[in-house]
Design an enzyme around this catalytic site. Structure first.
Site, PDB file in Angstrom:
ATOM      1  N   GLY A  13      -7.063 -17.416  10.547  1.00  0.00           N
ATOM      2  CA  GLY A  13      -6.257 -16.410  10.161  1.00  0.00           C
ATOM      3  C   GLY A  13      -4.766 -16.755  10.337  1.00  0.00           C
ATOM      4  O   GLY A  13      -4.487 -17.601  11.077  1.00  0.00           O
ATOM      5  N   ASP A  65     -19.531 -13.709  10.881  1.00  0.00           N
ATOM      6  CA  ASP A  65     -18.569 -12.294  11.142  1.00  0.00           C
ATOM      7  C   ASP A  65     -18.825 -11.884  12.444  1.00  0.00           C
ATOM      8  O   ASP A  65     -20.048 -11.906  13.283  1.00  0.00           O
ATOM      9  CB  ASP A  65     -19.381 -11.526  10.124  1.00  0.00           C
ATOM     10  N   VAL A  66     -17.772 -11.164  13.018  1.00  0.00           N
ATOM     11  CA  VAL A  66     -17.926 -10.678  14.580  1.00  0.00           C
ATOM     12  C   VAL A  66     -18.921  -9.462  14.324  1.00  0.00           C
ATOM     13  O   VAL A  66     -19.182  -9.001  15.493  1.00  0.00           O
ATOM     14  CB  VAL A  66     -16.602 -10.238  15.018  1.00  0.00           C
ATOM     15  N   ALA A  87      -9.597  -9.120  12.271  1.00  0.00           N
ATOM     16  CA  ALA A  87      -9.471  -7.765  12.242  1.00  0.00           C
ATOM     17  C   ALA A  87      -9.242  -7.772  10.602  1.00  0.00           C
ATOM     18  O   ALA A  87      -8.266  -8.664  10.135  1.00  0.00           O
ATOM     19  CB  ALA A  87      -8.305  -7.192  12.934  1.00  0.00           C
ATOM     20  N   TYR A 191      -6.373   2.246   9.794  1.00  0.00           N
ATOM     21  CA  TYR A 191      -6.201   0.792  10.735  1.00  0.00           C
ATOM     22  C   TYR A 191      -5.733   1.016  11.863  1.00  0.00           C
ATOM     23  O   TYR A 191      -6.310   0.629  12.988  1.00  0.00           O
ATOM     24  CB  TYR A 191      -5.106   0.041   9.890  1.00  0.00           C
TER      25      TYR A 191
HETATM   26  C1  UD2 Z   1       1.394  -2.051  10.444  1.00  0.00           C
HETATM   27  C2  UD2 Z   1       1.161  -1.852  11.906  1.00  0.00           C
HETATM   28  C3  UD2 Z   1       1.504  -3.089  12.449  1.00  0.00           C
HETATM   29  C4  UD2 Z   1       0.803  -4.343  12.215  1.00  0.00           C
HETATM   30  C5  UD2 Z   1       1.028  -4.290  10.577  1.00  0.00           C
HETATM   31  C6  UD2 Z   1       0.026  -5.276  10.096  1.00  0.00           C
HETATM   32  C7  UD2 Z   1       1.848   0.540  11.992  1.00  0.00           C
HETATM   33  C8  UD2 Z   1       2.759   1.627  12.195  1.00  0.00           C
HETATM   34  N1  UD2 Z   1       2.066  -0.760  12.400  1.00  0.00           N
HETATM   35  O1  UD2 Z   1       2.735  -2.148  10.469  1.00  0.00           O
HETATM   36  O2  UD2 Z   1       1.051  -2.881  13.918  1.00  0.00           O
HETATM   37  O3  UD2 Z   1      -0.528  -4.210  12.329  1.00  0.00           O
HETATM   38  O4  UD2 Z   1       0.547  -3.188   9.760  1.00  0.00           O
HETATM   39  O5  UD2 Z   1      -0.148  -5.200   8.631  1.00  0.00           O
HETATM   40  O6  UD2 Z   1       0.536   1.063  11.545  1.00  0.00           O
HETATM   41  N2  UD2 Z   1       6.458  -1.658   2.556  1.00  0.00           N
HETATM   42  C9  UD2 Z   1       7.252  -1.562   1.196  1.00  0.00           C
HETATM   43  N3  UD2 Z   1       6.696  -2.486   0.133  1.00  0.00           N
HETATM   44  C10 UD2 Z   1       5.728  -3.307   0.478  1.00  0.00           C
HETATM   45  C11 UD2 Z   1       4.629  -3.142   1.476  1.00  0.00           C
HETATM   46  C12 UD2 Z   1       5.356  -2.599   2.681  1.00  0.00           C
HETATM   47  O7  UD2 Z   1       7.976  -1.031   1.223  1.00  0.00           O
HETATM   48  O8  UD2 Z   1       5.299  -3.837  -0.721  1.00  0.00           O
HETATM   49  C13 UD2 Z   1       6.834  -0.885   3.597  1.00  0.00           C
HETATM   50  C14 UD2 Z   1       5.794   0.067   4.157  1.00  0.00           C
HETATM   51  O9  UD2 Z   1       5.797   1.285   3.429  1.00  0.00           O
HETATM   52  C15 UD2 Z   1       6.514   0.292   5.581  1.00  0.00           C
HETATM   53  C16 UD2 Z   1       6.796  -1.170   6.166  1.00  0.00           C
HETATM   54  O10 UD2 Z   1       7.275  -1.596   4.684  1.00  0.00           O
HETATM   55  O11 UD2 Z   1       7.198   1.389   5.578  1.00  0.00           O
HETATM   56  C17 UD2 Z   1       5.981  -2.132   6.840  1.00  0.00           C
HETATM   57  O12 UD2 Z   1       4.767  -2.135   6.182  1.00  0.00           O
HETATM   58  P1  UD2 Z   1       3.736  -3.307   6.699  1.00  0.00           P
HETATM   59  O13 UD2 Z   1       2.458  -2.915   5.997  1.00  0.00           O
HETATM   60  O14 UD2 Z   1       4.298  -4.627   6.525  1.00  0.00           O
HETATM   61  O15 UD2 Z   1       3.605  -2.881   8.344  1.00  0.00           O
HETATM   62  P2  UD2 Z   1       3.581  -1.643   9.265  1.00  0.00           P
HETATM   63  O16 UD2 Z   1       5.064  -1.365   9.696  1.00  0.00           O
HETATM   64  O17 UD2 Z   1       3.022  -0.498   8.388  1.00  0.00           O
END
Ligand code: UD2
Length: 378
Positions: A13, A65-66, A87, A191
């Site tokens: 990955g 698979d794990v 994951a 998640y």
């Molecule tokens: C989550 C986890 C982080 C990591 C990551 C992997 C949390 C708080 N953090 O990060 O630890 O594992 O996931 O994916 O759960 N967004 C947009 N447009 C898009 C996609 C996302 O605006 O097309 C926004 C989303 O709503 C959020 C921010 O971007 O406000 C970050 O989103 P993400 O999914 O990249 O990561 P995040 O911070 O939820």
């Protein structure tokens, strides 16, 4: 430093493959267990990111698979160190595929640990990929009341177009502060809960069986190799994919939410330091940069490099999301000597140079539709 065999689960990955490449460069004996999940790897039946090493016999690749005890038993044969990186990683997607995420992540970690504890000669160290997701919201300070723990935002607040976190005592907008490892955990997505399982299962098992175990809480990781086809995870890669397709990046809320974007090579640095460190048994470390960037900062930096249309601010909340979180990295700096090496501007150069000219299948509209149909956007 170990001379023994190292198992990296999820080693094909995004993060796992960077780690594998770095371990091979150090001359380590590496085995990978990976199920080549089609959401990440498409139809490829080979671990493309590490394929040269596999072909040259420098890495032993096992498809599996794990959650499969037999695959895990094979993968653990004669292993001295385990990095558990496998994951399922979509925050939004985890909210409508609950059993699938709990199975892949929580059950996956437990099958792996059953395999580890039943070995006659157990590994000398375990390292598990944890996440800032465990915190839920980051730390905040009220200008009037000091450090506070604001309640999660509600629908009425969103409908009024108010996206910020507010002080529970006076309602003032609170100020995001660096989040340290002592902050209580309040995971807000499925998640995140499964990642807490990862961390706690590993730490409790390591303690009980006296195996030094380190959990690294990754912040928002980005860099070359991050899937441009997976619309469920990693906002920097998702925005890159949209811009390469000359479509507007879709931004949830107002784009002022913020994160700590850490380059994948710094995640590798932290893993290698934790592997080598003697004092690192049974510990938890943040791995970020300590710098806070908003999504507007990210999208504009990407547009300066790639061009492409202005973002579309959707003004909706994605269930499971948090508003702000960035890392306090004092602990890993002091204990392991970690120091982030790649600033965001250079890191984006790296991501965009790698992505430019590559095929990026844009499935963002589909992901948006799935969330809306499950009524997971407000
Ligand atoms: C989550 C986890 C982080 C990591 C990551 C992997 C949390 C708080 N953090 O990060 O630890 O594992 O996931 O994916 O759960 N967004 C947009 N447009 C898009 C996609 C996302 O605006 O097309 C926004 C989303 O709503 C959020 C921010 O971007 O406000 C970050 O989103 P993400 O999914 O990249 O990561 P995040 O911070 O939820």
């Amino acid at each position: 430093m170990t001379d023994g065999k190292i198992l990296v689960t999820g080693g094909a990955g995004f993060i796992g493959s960077h780690l594998v490449n770095a371990l091979v460069e150090r001359g380590q004996d590496v085995r990978v267990l990976d199920n080549l999940d089609p959401q990440v790897h498409g139809d490829h039946a080979e671990p493309l990111a590490i394929i040269e090493h596999v072909r040259m016999g420098r890495v032993e690749f096992q498809f599996g698979d794990v959650r499969d005890p037999d695959a895990v038993a094979r993968a653990l044969e004669n292993v001295d160190v385990v990095f558990h990186q496998a994951a399922a990683v979509g925050v939004g997607q985890s909210m409508y595929r609950i059993a699938e995420y709990v199975s892949a992540n929580s059950l996956g970690a437990s099958v792996l640990l059953d395999g580890i504890t039943s070995l006659r000669r157990r590994p000398s160290k375990l390292l598990v990929a944890s996440s800032m997701a465990l915190y839920g919201e980051g730390k905040y300070r009220c200008p009037e009341h000091g450090e506070v723990d604001p309640p999660l935002r509600g629908v009425e607040q969103f409908q009024a177009g108010d996206w910020e976190m507010r002080c529970p005592r006076c309602g003032l907008e609170v100020i995001p502060m660096p989040t340290d490892e002592r902050k209580p955990l309040h995971p807000t997505s499925v998640y995140a809960i499964t990642k807490r399982d990862h961390e706690e299962l590993f730490l409790a098992t390591g303690r009980a069986y006296d195996i030094p175990t380190v959990a690294l809480r990754y912040f928002n990781v980005y860099g070359p190799g991050q899937s441009l086809d997976n619309p469920y995870t990693g906002v920097a890669a998702i925005f890159t994919s949209r811009l390469l397709n000359r479509r507007p990046p879709l931004v949830y809320e107002d784009g002022r939410q913020s994160r700590d974007f850490v380059h994948v090579s710094d995640i590798v640095q932290a893993n290698l330091l934790a592997l080598d460190g003697d004092e690192a048994g049974g510990q938890v470390f943040n791995v970020g940069t300590g710098r806070r960037l908003s999504l507007v900062d990210v999208v504009e930096a990407l547009r300066r490099k790639l061009g492409g249309p202005a973002p579309e601010f959707m003004g909706v909340f994605r269930q499971g999301d948090i508003r702000h979180c960035f890392a306090d990295i004092a602990q890993i700096r002091e204990s392991l000597g970690y120091q982030p090496q790649v600033c965001f501007e250079d890191g984006l150069d790296d991501l965009t140079a790698w992505a430019d000219g590559r095929e990026a299948t844009d499935r963002v509209e589909q992901a948006r539709f799935e969330l809306a149909s499950a009524r997971l956007t407000v």
